[in-house]
Design a protein around this motif. Sequence first.
Motif, PDB file in Angstrom:
ATOM      1  N   ALA A  66     112.256  46.040  18.815  1.00 52.36           N
ATOM      2  CA  ALA A  66     113.534  45.792  18.128  1.00 52.36           C
ATOM      3  C   ALA A  66     113.744  44.277  18.041  1.00 52.36           C
ATOM      4  O   ALA A  66     114.658  43.707  18.641  1.00 52.36           O
ATOM      5  N   ALA A  67     112.875  43.633  17.276  1.00 50.15           N
ATOM      6  CA  ALA A  67     112.809  42.159  17.287  1.00 50.15           C
ATOM      7  C   ALA A  67     114.041  41.513  16.661  1.00 50.15           C
ATOM      8  O   ALA A  67     114.466  40.437  17.099  1.00 50.15           O
ATOM      9  N   GLN A  68     114.604  42.161  15.645  1.00 48.81           N
ATOM     10  CA  GLN A  68     115.744  41.546  14.958  1.00 48.81           C
ATOM     11  C   GLN A  68     116.953  41.465  15.891  1.00 48.81           C
ATOM     12  O   GLN A  68     117.617  40.429  15.993  1.00 48.81           O
ATOM     13  N   MET A  69     117.215  42.585  16.576  1.00 48.97           N
ATOM     14  CA  MET A  69     118.375  42.608  17.477  1.00 48.97           C
ATOM     15  C   MET A  69     118.202  41.581  18.602  1.00 48.97           C
ATOM     16  O   MET A  69     119.150  40.872  18.963  1.00 48.97           O
ATOM     17  N   ARG A 111     120.734  54.974  15.115  1.00 49.42           N
ATOM     18  CA  ARG A 111     119.591  55.524  14.367  1.00 49.42           C
ATOM     19  C   ARG A 111     119.360  57.005  14.680  1.00 49.42           C
ATOM     20  O   ARG A 111     118.870  57.738  13.842  1.00 49.42           O
ATOM     21  N   GLY A 169     121.414  48.607  23.964  1.00 49.34           N
ATOM     22  CA  GLY A 169     120.611  49.691  24.541  1.00 49.34           C
ATOM     23  C   GLY A 169     119.655  50.345  23.563  1.00 49.34           C
ATOM     24  O   GLY A 169     119.093  49.699  22.700  1.00 49.34           O
ATOM     25  N   GLY A 170     119.490  51.646  23.747  1.00 53.33           N
ATOM     26  CA  GLY A 170     118.550  52.403  22.919  1.00 53.33           C
ATOM     27  C   GLY A 170     117.226  52.631  23.612  1.00 53.33           C
ATOM     28  O   GLY A 170     116.255  53.029  22.974  1.00 53.33           O
ATOM     29  N   THR A 180     117.049  46.381  24.513  1.00 52.45           N
ATOM     30  CA  THR A 180     116.498  47.096  23.357  1.00 52.45           C
ATOM     31  C   THR A 180     114.990  47.257  23.524  1.00 52.45           C
ATOM     32  O   THR A 180     114.361  46.617  24.376  1.00 52.45           O
ATOM     33  N   HIS A 181     114.431  48.087  22.674  1.00 52.83           N
ATOM     34  CA  HIS A 181     112.988  48.340  22.687  1.00 52.83           C
ATOM     35  C   HIS A 181     112.237  47.042  22.350  1.00 52.83           C
ATOM     36  O   HIS A 181     112.734  46.239  21.554  1.00 52.83           O
ATOM     37  N   SER A 235     125.776  49.546  23.776  1.00 51.68           N
ATOM     38  CA  SER A 235     125.707  49.557  22.313  1.00 51.68           C
ATOM     39  C   SER A 235     124.396  50.156  21.821  1.00 51.68           C
ATOM     40  O   SER A 235     123.318  49.810  22.309  1.00 51.68           O
ATOM     41  N   LYS A 241     102.482  51.836  19.183  1.00 54.85           N
ATOM     42  CA  LYS A 241     102.979  50.490  19.477  1.00 54.85           C
ATOM     43  C   LYS A 241     102.757  50.222  20.955  1.00 54.85           C
ATOM     44  O   LYS A 241     102.821  51.175  21.756  1.00 54.85           O
ATOM     45  N   GLY A 258     126.355  51.288  16.028  1.00 48.27           N
ATOM     46  CA  GLY A 258     126.203  50.620  14.735  1.00 48.27           C
ATOM     47  C   GLY A 258     126.005  49.126  14.889  1.00 48.27           C
ATOM     48  O   GLY A 258     126.366  48.532  15.919  1.00 48.27           O
ATOM     49  N   GLY A 259     125.415  48.520  13.831  1.00 47.94           N
ATOM     50  CA  GLY A 259     125.137  47.083  13.855  1.00 47.94           C
ATOM     51  C   GLY A 259     126.411  46.257  13.958  1.00 47.94           C
ATOM     52  O   GLY A 259     127.517  46.738  13.670  1.00 47.94           O
ATOM     53  N   PHE A 260     126.244  44.999  14.330  1.00 50.86           N
ATOM     54  CA  PHE A 260     127.378  44.081  14.482  1.00 50.86           C
ATOM     55  C   PHE A 260     127.631  43.316  13.183  1.00 50.86           C
ATOM     56  O   PHE A 260     128.673  42.692  13.026  1.00 50.86           O
ATOM     57  N   GLY A 261     126.613  43.325  12.298  1.00 42.92           N
ATOM     58  CA  GLY A 261     126.722  42.525  11.089  1.00 42.92           C
ATOM     59  C   GLY A 261     126.025  41.175  11.283  1.00 42.92           C
ATOM     60  O   GLY A 261     126.638  40.126  11.008  1.00 42.92           O
ATOM     61  N   GLY A 262     124.795  41.208  11.752  1.00 45.42           N
ATOM     62  CA  GLY A 262     124.013  39.979  11.906  1.00 45.42           C
ATOM     63  C   GLY A 262     124.526  39.089  13.030  1.00 45.42           C
ATOM     64  O   GLY A 262     125.382  39.488  13.825  1.00 45.42           O
TER      65      GLY A 262
END
Length: 261
Positions: free
Chosen positions: A81-84, A39, A12-13, A77-78, A35, A201, A53-57
């Motif tokens: 939020a490309a990494q997630m 931030r 989420g977020g 996610t937004h 989740s 953005k 919190g992050g999951f650890g990659g």
Amino acid sequence: MTPPRRRVLILGGTGEGLALGRALADDPRFEITYSVAGRTTAPVLPPTETRTGGFGGVNGLQLYLEGREIDLIVDATHPFAAQMSANAVEAAAETGIPVLALRRPPWTADDGDRWIDVPIMQAAADAIGAESRRVFLTIGQHDLAPFLTAPQHRYVLRSVEPPPEKLRPLDCLVMAERGPFALDGERALLAEHRIDILVTKNSGGDATRPKLIAARERGIPVIMVARPALPPATAEVPDVDAALAWLDAAHGFVLPTDRGV
Ligand code: NAP
């Protein structure tokens, strides 16, 4: 007949993620975990199980998915939020769990808009130009580094959380506010601060669209940062209703009642 329950992880977020979590909270077919990255200090959360919190990659996410026996992932996610999103697609591929991307469509320019499209944030800072301008910066609290190298401008920075002082441009008024933002307020803000350029953005959605209308009305240029490329999910939908329809189909047991979003 009691329908079988499917475990759904909502990343989420965003307003859409929150609305989806709320819509599914009492649905007997789904067990929802919502989740957030952690931030913001006071995130708005749905009445479901939540985690922070992050999951650890990718590996951490994969372990989480397997440990919790997750059946479906919704990546809400937004769009930046490309990494997630990339991690979700990769972990989903490893585990064979479908991932639905709930992604609002990008904004597109209308008649009268003076958009300057740029691919990345550094290009946005460069595009403001050498001359001193009054800049309305609506890019969140991260990604500010390129603007530190353009100290000739006066910035009004709006973000949910105020960034640490050392990460702000020199001449920067911070407004810590959470959307949605109304058109009248955006008009007043541009006038009061005599803003002559807006940087944003391309988040899409209605909650923060009024700033674009206010900028168009004043003839102010908008530096529009394009979305990052994201790997394809199992399916992608533009809104919460479409996500609910996809989940209905994925579950296979459609409830006879209507569900308000
Ligand atoms: P990001 O760069 O794609 O993600 C960085 C790391 O943060 C991820 O690898 C993951 O850590 C963790 N993370 C991100 N979203 C998460 C979530 N929903 N649940 C658990 N962990 C998460 O993400 P970001 O751009 O920093 O965005 C962070 C959060 O803010 C997201 O929930 C996003 O929807 C929200 N948000 C972002 C923006 C934006 O402009 N980027 C705007 C509004 C809201 P691990 O690798 O350790 O798992």
